[in-house]
Design a protein around this motif. Structure first.
Motif, PDB file in Angstrom:
ATOM      1  N   UNK A   8      49.655  44.762  39.389  1.00 53.82           N
ATOM      2  CA  UNK A   8      49.234  43.282  39.240  1.00 53.82           C
ATOM      3  C   UNK A   8      49.538  43.060  41.027  1.00 53.82           C
ATOM      4  N   UNK A  11      46.977  44.623  42.729  1.00 53.03           N
ATOM      5  CA  UNK A  11      44.972  43.769  42.764  1.00 53.03           C
ATOM      6  C   UNK A  11      45.169  43.282  43.489  1.00 53.03           C
ATOM      7  N   UNK A  14      44.815  43.607  47.394  1.00 49.86           N
ATOM      8  CA  UNK A  14      43.381  43.976  47.574  1.00 49.86           C
ATOM      9  C   UNK A  14      42.811  42.547  47.495  1.00 49.86           C
ATOM     10  N   UNK A  15      42.731  42.213  46.245  1.00 45.59           N
ATOM     11  CA  UNK A  15      41.488  40.659  45.809  1.00 45.59           C
ATOM     12  C   UNK A  15      41.600  39.576  47.422  1.00 45.59           C
ATOM     13  N   UNK A  18      39.990  41.539  50.182  1.00 45.76           N
ATOM     14  CA  UNK A  18      38.692  41.086  50.369  1.00 45.76           C
ATOM     15  C   UNK A  18      38.056  39.992  50.338  1.00 45.76           C
ATOM     16  N   UNK A  19      38.907  38.806  49.995  1.00 49.43           N
ATOM     17  CA  UNK A  19      38.648  37.451  50.349  1.00 49.43           C
ATOM     18  C   UNK A  19      39.094  37.320  52.071  1.00 49.43           C
ATOM     19  N   UNK A  28      47.092  33.980  45.449  1.00 53.89           N
ATOM     20  CA  UNK A  28      45.670  32.987  44.611  1.00 53.89           C
ATOM     21  C   UNK A  28      45.171  32.511  44.141  1.00 53.89           C
ATOM     22  N   UNK A  37      37.412  31.973  47.128  1.00 56.07           N
ATOM     23  CA  UNK A  37      36.974  32.511  46.110  1.00 56.07           C
ATOM     24  C   UNK A  37      36.167  31.232  45.323  1.00 56.07           C
ATOM     25  N   UNK A  60      37.503  35.222  38.032  1.00 55.90           N
ATOM     26  CA  UNK A  60      37.828  36.621  38.384  1.00 55.90           C
ATOM     27  C   UNK A  60      39.491  35.833  38.358  1.00 55.90           C
ATOM     28  N   UNK A  61      39.707  34.884  39.172  1.00 56.62           N
ATOM     29  CA  UNK A  61      40.996  34.753  39.139  1.00 56.62           C
ATOM     30  C   UNK A  61      42.532  35.058  38.450  1.00 56.62           C
ATOM     31  N   UNK A  64      45.058  37.736  37.461  1.00 59.15           N
ATOM     32  CA  UNK A  64      45.889  37.814  38.688  1.00 59.15           C
ATOM     33  C   UNK A  64      46.635  37.403  38.674  1.00 59.15           C
TER      34      UNK A  64
END
Lengths: 365, 983
Positions: A8, A11, A14-15, A18-19, A28, A37, A60-61, A64
């Motif tokens: 987790x 992830x 990484x998220x 990516x943002x 997040x 986001x 999406x959020x 996580x």
């Protein structure tokens, strides 16, 4: 192709990357990540309704965010980025009764020489500035700040396709008037407005409810209600429609849709200012709480309990930074101590707000 | 290439320098060979032939080696003349040797050493910026003659043959059979370098290791993304192999030599690109991405290739969704269709030229709109299964076949839409439902409605179908599941697959995810029961992963999946060997899209043009129209800039416009701008134009129009006395160029003029047509208004013609010549064009309409207000009962025919029986033909000659048909003008 199983936390990191955020400094469920986001979702989905943007971001959020993520929190950040100019609420084509969110153009204002507040969203997930320099952006709540050389910065931003907006044009404050005058102006429009008819799902903002708990002020009309109210009604596909409604014994009689004064802007901006005038007239003006620093030259924190029309929000963005909300507040800003009187004076003139003692209490929900 | 024409003494001095450079090399070689010192001969004028010979020998050796190296590549990569590898001093020597040879007459003695000429021409091509190649070449090469141009082509052809040299291809090579060679061999002309850097930057997220080692595919992928680039750059990119090879070379970093371009040539191009700050940034950023892509994934690309394996889902399929208003209404969102350009090179042009027809749509798709994503259309009827979903009205058959194959909706009999909150439902292409969710099912066959207690009928606002809502309970019993399955609706439970962490670029909520190429995607697989293992198959290839202990969700990062659509299957295993639950989804990886300069549908202000990317003259002569979307009633700023050569601004016009601007409003705005002196005075000089619409904080959109890469172009110069001269700018290779002039008074009588040198323009202007091969430039000439005022009114005289289809064709062609010509920024010239156009239309009326109608046409020509002649027109249509009935029907309908659409449909309704009676069977087509013949004959050019001749014959045999159409056209136009006057 490469498939990697992630924990987790991996992830989340990484998220965040990516943002285009630093996973070391944001989580997040932070305002920064929610705003990023929402901006990303908007870049693919606009024109769209606020509800769909919030849904997409939550979907999406949430997986996580082990502690959950409240829908109101995401909606609140969306309201802030709309007020800041990242997104625009506009009528959709000829269907004036449907208002959707559109991408605000990449633009900036210069808060101070060399400090630029960025706004706007590019379509298709493209970064607002060049990918290599994205790390230079400082995220403060929903705000994006970029420090550049004062001499060459504007030219560089222009080359990146980011246009300058003059500060006064961006804020575009309303004229200073008395609350009664503002209320009478809208009342006169209601006098000549058409019959409201049956309105499904109508919610009114209760003037009698505490100004410190904005979200709790909303309710359905009751037979004991008579008078003019700020109201909103859901639109099947689009933003909620904001209006002023004249109610007699709980039944809507006349209605005017907002906005009236500024077609380019969210309907709630005029509604919130009207409500501020009503609250002031009722002797329960909307309030702010200020926590001043112990040392001179430091920053103060201003807590807000009611949402601000975009012009007022922008005025404060010129002077301070959005920060995580204090307990009990709807949102908070951090500003230099010396600026506090100027802000209070502005809020007093434009929205008839008053300062109150800072108190720790229940969340504004 | 050179600053000025060299004098004889300068040439001599340069020849000495050239010799010195070669001599230096010679001496160095001697020293290296250990021959010791040699006596330096006295520097003296050298024989040009000898210098050419030495250069030729050296270049031959070099290119031969290069050719052998390139032959090793698969596929073989061509050699470019720009890859000469000469030092700058040697290039200078070569330049002066070539110039001397030309001045000495370019005799066979010089020409036998032809390689220096090839290099010289390629160097000239490198500096070519879209203006006149030969003019620059001749300025730099004193003594060069037109008849020597053929040598250039011959030398390059020989070069291609001897050294596997590049061969020009594409539109440019077709039009410019000579200069295409040196320009192709210049690899990447200077003025296109910035654009290629930008294209690579915009594409960088979509790069993959496979693409970086496949220049042919890379070139194709780049080419389809050039829609928003300049005309010349797009033409350059049509040579996709060349573009791919240059791109691969440019994307290689310093430490990664490329086999496609000589290091020195690559370095030179990169240095030139980097001379400009923005271009340097674009290129370096793209190089960095390419390096990362290569470095991260070298050897890891295991052959997962993009595919269209899942027949129901492609990247160009439409997305269906429903919105609830007073019932459920269906909409379709059409994606950007330009990725199909790789399959059909004509697609881009045809998407810009023809309207889109969506089966069942309430409206047509405007021209150009399908070049961009996000086009949303409401469906009035459900799309028919027996016709293509999307077609272009009038496009080539192969383009429509492609669209029919690549843009399809899922097959029926059910269409499943998952309900989201508040009146939105997106299609689940996999046609399955999930417990606990609500769905709207669209169907046309009521016998197929599943018999489950949680289905209820709902209102569908779409003709031809009905809808039910399924509120699927959390628990479905076996009977209910079987009932759904028997109807072809799957039930998925126990497993959920979804994008997590980052909002996907598209996600239908169930079975189809889209991510951008170059991004890391995170997929979450959630199970109701904790599994031990998870097996994924991606396009059939299996991957196995242990399930994380104590977690209900497995998180997977997916990197470097090729663009295209991939089928992913998931099976979850417990203790045993058999899967306890399975599911599938489609993942589409899409190249990141680039914002068009006119903005996207999601922005506050958006500008669209039809046709897409109009030329400067298309825009301002009214052949292209603009529309601007934006918040209704809000004022925005329109800013028009005319630019000359090298992009320098010539003139700026600023104007406030109220949004939105539709096509009609644009015509008025454009007419006003054309009349403004600051625009008028610079228009003819302008090479490009930028139209900006902006409003602070709301949006900005831009349109760039160029003159276009015109092989032939007219330029007008005004003298102090107000007279004009016309000069032909001939960018072709100058073979067989002809010029014709047509006087306003004799508009069909051609007068031959010389293509060289200026033409004195008569006071009333006229029409000039230049032709060279397939290239044509037609222009209405500017007038001298002061002189025109002194002249009697112009009366265009047309030749006496017979009542034969061929004679009518001659008038139609003449009309087209005048009407389709470029207009200068001169209202008097526009008037002259109109005058001639009317005269030709009238002449057709006189020719076909018969004696009585001819008199009416002459009355119309003299009338101040045509409305007063409506009764006379009605009577002139015919005097038999049947003819009077037709005229009466038209007269009664005139007020209903206030728009083109109502005129077309209304006229068809009244004329159809008369067409049948005349033996004309394709009545809809014939009705449209008649209206065009009566209104704008020029619109009939380009049609099938045989078909046109047959129809004209039939019309000449039944002139009533023409008179009826002409009456309808003249009368509706007169009434429309009157009503505009009143308002």
């Amino acid at each position: 192709m490469r498939l990697t199983s992630l924990s987790r936390s991996e992830a989340c990191a990484l998220a965040a990357r990516t943002l285009r955020l630093d996973p070391e400094s944001v989580t997040l469920d932070s305002t920064e990540a929610i705003a990023a986001s929402l901006r990303r979702a908007a870049s693919f989905m606009c024109p769209t309704s606020p509800r769909r943007l919030v849904d997409a971001t939550l979907e999406a959020l949430l997986p996580l965010c082990p502690d959950g993520l409240a829908r109101d929190d995401v909606s609140g950040v969306l309201e802030q980025i709309v007020a800041g100019g990242d997104l625009l609420e506009l009528p959709r084509g000829d269907a004036l009764s449907t208002r959707l969110l559109y991408l605000g153009p990449p633009s900036y204002i210069e808060r101070q020489p060399g400090t630029h507040l960025l706004m706007g969203i590019r379509p298709f997930g493209a970064p607002i500035i060049d990918e290599d320099l994205i790390g230079a952006i400082t995220y403060r709540g929903h705000m994006r700040l970029l420090e550049l050389d004062p001499a060459s910065g504007p030219e560089w931003l222009e080359r990146e396709g980011i246009r300058k907006i003059h500060n006064d044009r961006w804020v575009d404050s309303s004229a200073v008037i008395e609350p009664g005058e503002l209320i009478e102006g809208y009342g006169a429009r209601l006098n000549i407005a058409g019959e409201a008819g049956q309105i499904d799902g109508l919610q009114i903002l209760d003037p009698a409810a505490s100004v410190r708990f904005y979200r709790r002020r909303w309710r359905a009309p009751m037979v004991t209600d008579s008078g003019d109210f700020v109201a909103r009604r859901p639109k099947a596909y689009g933003a909620d429609l904001w209006c002023l409604v004249r109610i007699r014994e709980g039944m809507p009689h006349h209605l005017i849709d907002l906005p009236i004064e500024r077609p380019v802007g969210a309907g709630h901006d005029e509604a919130w200012r009207y409500q501020a005038a009503v609250d002031s007239r009722l002797g329960t003006p909307q309030v702010v709480a200020v926590e001043r620093s112990a040392r001179s030259g430091d920053n103060a924190v201003i807590d807000f309990f009611s949402p601000l029309p975009a012009f007022a929000d922008r005025f404060i963005q010129l002077l301070g930074d959005s920060i995580s909300k204090s307990q009990g507040a709807l949102f908070s800003y951090q500003v230099p101590d010396v600026i506090v009187p100027e802000i209070l004076d502005y809020l007093s003139k434009q929205l008839w707000m008053v300062e109150v003692e800072r108190a720790h209490g229940t969340d504004n929900c | 290439m050179c600053d000025s024409v060299a004098t004889r003494s300068q040439c001599e001095r340069m020849k000495r320098l050239a010799w010195t450079s070669l001599l230096d090399t010679f001496l160095l070689e001697v020293a290296l060979l250990g021959l010791g010192s040699v006596d330096v001969p006295e520097i003296a004028p050298v024989d040009t032939v000898e210098v050419l010979r030495q250069l030729h020998v050296r270049l031959d050796d070099h290119f031969r080696r290069l050719c052998n190296e390139r032959r090793e590549l698969d596929p073989i990569s061509p050699v470019f003349a720009l890859e000469h590898d000469l030092l700058q001093a040697d290039v200078d020597a070569l330049n002066h040797a070539v110039r001397s040879a030309v001045q000495e007459g370019l005799s066979p003695r010089h020409r036998q050493w032809w390689l220096p000429f090839v290099v010289y021409s390629a160097e000239s091509g490198y500096h070519y910026a879209g203006a006149e190649y030969w003019q620059n070449f001749e300025q730099c090469t004193p003594g060069w003659r037109d008849d020597q141009r053929q040598w250039i082509r011959a030398w390059f052809e020989f070069f291609a043959d001897q050294y596997e040299g590049a061969v020009p291809t594409g539109r440019f090579a077709t039009h410019f059979t000579i200069i295409a060679w040196p320009i192709t061999h210049s690899v990447l002309p200077s003025d296109l370098q910035r654009q290629l850097a930008q294209l690579l930057y915009e594409f960088s997220n979509a790069m993959t290791p496979a693409l970086l080692s496949d220049p042919v595919t890379l070139g194709q992928r780049l080419q389809v993304r050039t829609a928003s680039y300049s005309d010349r750059f797009r033409i350059f990119c049509e040579n996709t192999t060349l573009v791919g090879q240059v791109a691969v070379a440019l994307l290689s970093a310093d430490d990664q030599p490329t086999s496609y371009l000589l290091a020195s040539t690559l370095r030179r191009i990169v240095d030139d690109v980097e001379a400009e700050k923005q271009a340097r940034h674009w290129l370096r950023s793209a190089q960095k991405t390419a390096t990362r892509v290569r470095g991260n994934l070298t050897g890891e690309n295991d052959g997962d290739t993009a595919s269209e394996r899942r027949p129901g889902v492609t990247t160009t399929d439409p997305k269906l969704f429903l919105k609830f208003e007073d019932g459920w209404y269906a909409y379709v969102e059409l994606p950007d269709m330009t990725p199909l350009n790789t399959t059909s090179p004509d697609l881009y042009a045809q998407l810009g030229e023809f309207r889109g027809l969506v089966s069942g749509a309430a409206r047509q798709i405007p021209r150009s709109a399908l070049l961009y994503s996000g086009q949303e259309v409401q469906l009035a009827h459900w799309p028919r299964v027996d016709e293509p979903f999307l077609q272009l009205d009038g496009a080539d058959e192969d383009v429509n076949i492609l669209l029919a194959e690549k843009c399809v909706i899922t097959r029926g009999p059910w269409w499943v839409f998952r309900k989201e909150d508040h009146g939105f439902a997106a299609e689940v292409k996999g046609k399955f439902v999930r417990p606990g969710q609500s769905y709207i099912l669209i169907y046309s066959d009521p016998t197929l409605v599943p018999d489950v207690p949680w289905a209820m009928e709902v209102v569908a606002g779409i003709e031809g179908v009905q809808a039910i809502e399924l509120i699927v309970p959390n628990q479905i019993n076996e009977t209910e599941q079987a009932e759904l399955s028997s109807r072809g609706i799957g039930v998925v439970s126990g497993i959920t697959m979804r994008p997590v962490g980052v909002v996907a670029s598209s996600w239908d909520g169930e079975g189809h995810i889209e991510w951008l190429a170059g991004e890391s995607a995170i997929l979450g697989i959630r199970s109701d029961i904790q599994p031990q293992r998870c097996q994924l198959t991606v396009d059939g290839k299996p991957y196995l992963s242990d399930w994380p202990a104590g977690e209900m969700e497995l998180l997977l990062a997916i990197d470097a999946l090729e663009t295209g659509t991939h089928e992913v299957g998931v099976s979850l295993f417990g203790e045993g060997d058999s899967a306890f639950v399975s599911g599938s989804l489609a993942i589409t990886i899409r190249d990141p899209q680039v914002r068009p300069e006119g903005a996207t549908v999601g922005e506050g202000i958006r500008m669209l043009t039809a046709p897409a990317r109009p030329s400067l003259s298309d825009l301002w002569d009214g052949r292209a129209v603009v529309s601007v979307d934006g918040p209704s009633g809000v004022d925005a700023e329109l800013f028009v800039t005319l630019n000359g050569n090298n992009g320098r601004s010539l003139s700026e016009v600023k104007k406030a416009i109220r949004l939105p601007v539709d096509e009609q409003e644009w015509k008025k705005i454009a007419a006003e701008i054309r009349k403004s002196p600051q625009f008028n005075n610079k228009y003819d000089e302008a090479e490009s134009c930028v139209v900006n619409v902006s409003l602070d904080g709301v949006g900005f959109a831009k349109l760039t129009c160029e003159r276009g890469f015109q092989p032939l172009r007219w330029r007008f110069t005004k003298a102090h006395d107000g007279t004009f001269t016309a000069q032909l700018i001939d960018r072709t290779d100058g073979e067989n160029t002809t010029v014709e002039f047509f006087d306003v008074e004799m508009p069909l009588g051609a007068q031959e003029k010389s293509p060289i040198g200026p033409i004195d323009v008569p006071p009333r202007g006229g029409l000039v047509i230049a032709r060279s091969g397939e290239s044509v430039a037609t222009a209405i000439l500017p007038t001298d208004p002061n002189a025109v005022f002194r002249l009697p009114k112009a009366h265009p005289t047309l030749p006496e013609l017979g009542r034969r289809p061929g004679d009518v064709r001659r008038l139609i062609d003449g009309h087209a010549r005048w009407l389709e010509a470029e207009l200068p920024a001169d209202p008097f010239a526009a008037h002259a064009q109109h005058l001639v156009g009317e005269a030709i239309s009238r002449s057709i009326g006189i020719l076909i309409g018969g004696h009585h109608w001819a008199r009416l046409e002459r009355d119309v020509a003299r009338a101040i207000d045509i409305v007063n002649l409506l009764d006379q027109m009605r009577i002139a249509v015919g005097d038999s009962r049947r003819e009077r009935e037709l005229a009466g029907m038209i007269a009664r309908s005139l007020y209903l025919w206030s728009s083109l659409e109502t005129l077309q449909s209304g006229f068809y309704n009244v004329i159809e029986p008369y067409l049948s009676a005349a033996g004309i069977h394709r009545s809809l087509f014939a009705s449209g033909f008649l209206l065009k013949l009566a209104d704008c004959p020029a619109a009939l050019t380009g049609r099938c000659e045989e078909e046109t001749t047959t129809l004209l014959e039939q019309i000449l045999n039944t002139p009533l048909l023409y008179r009826a159409a002409r009456f309808a056209v003249l009368a509706t136009s007169a009434l429309s003008e009157e009503s505009e006057g009143l308002t």
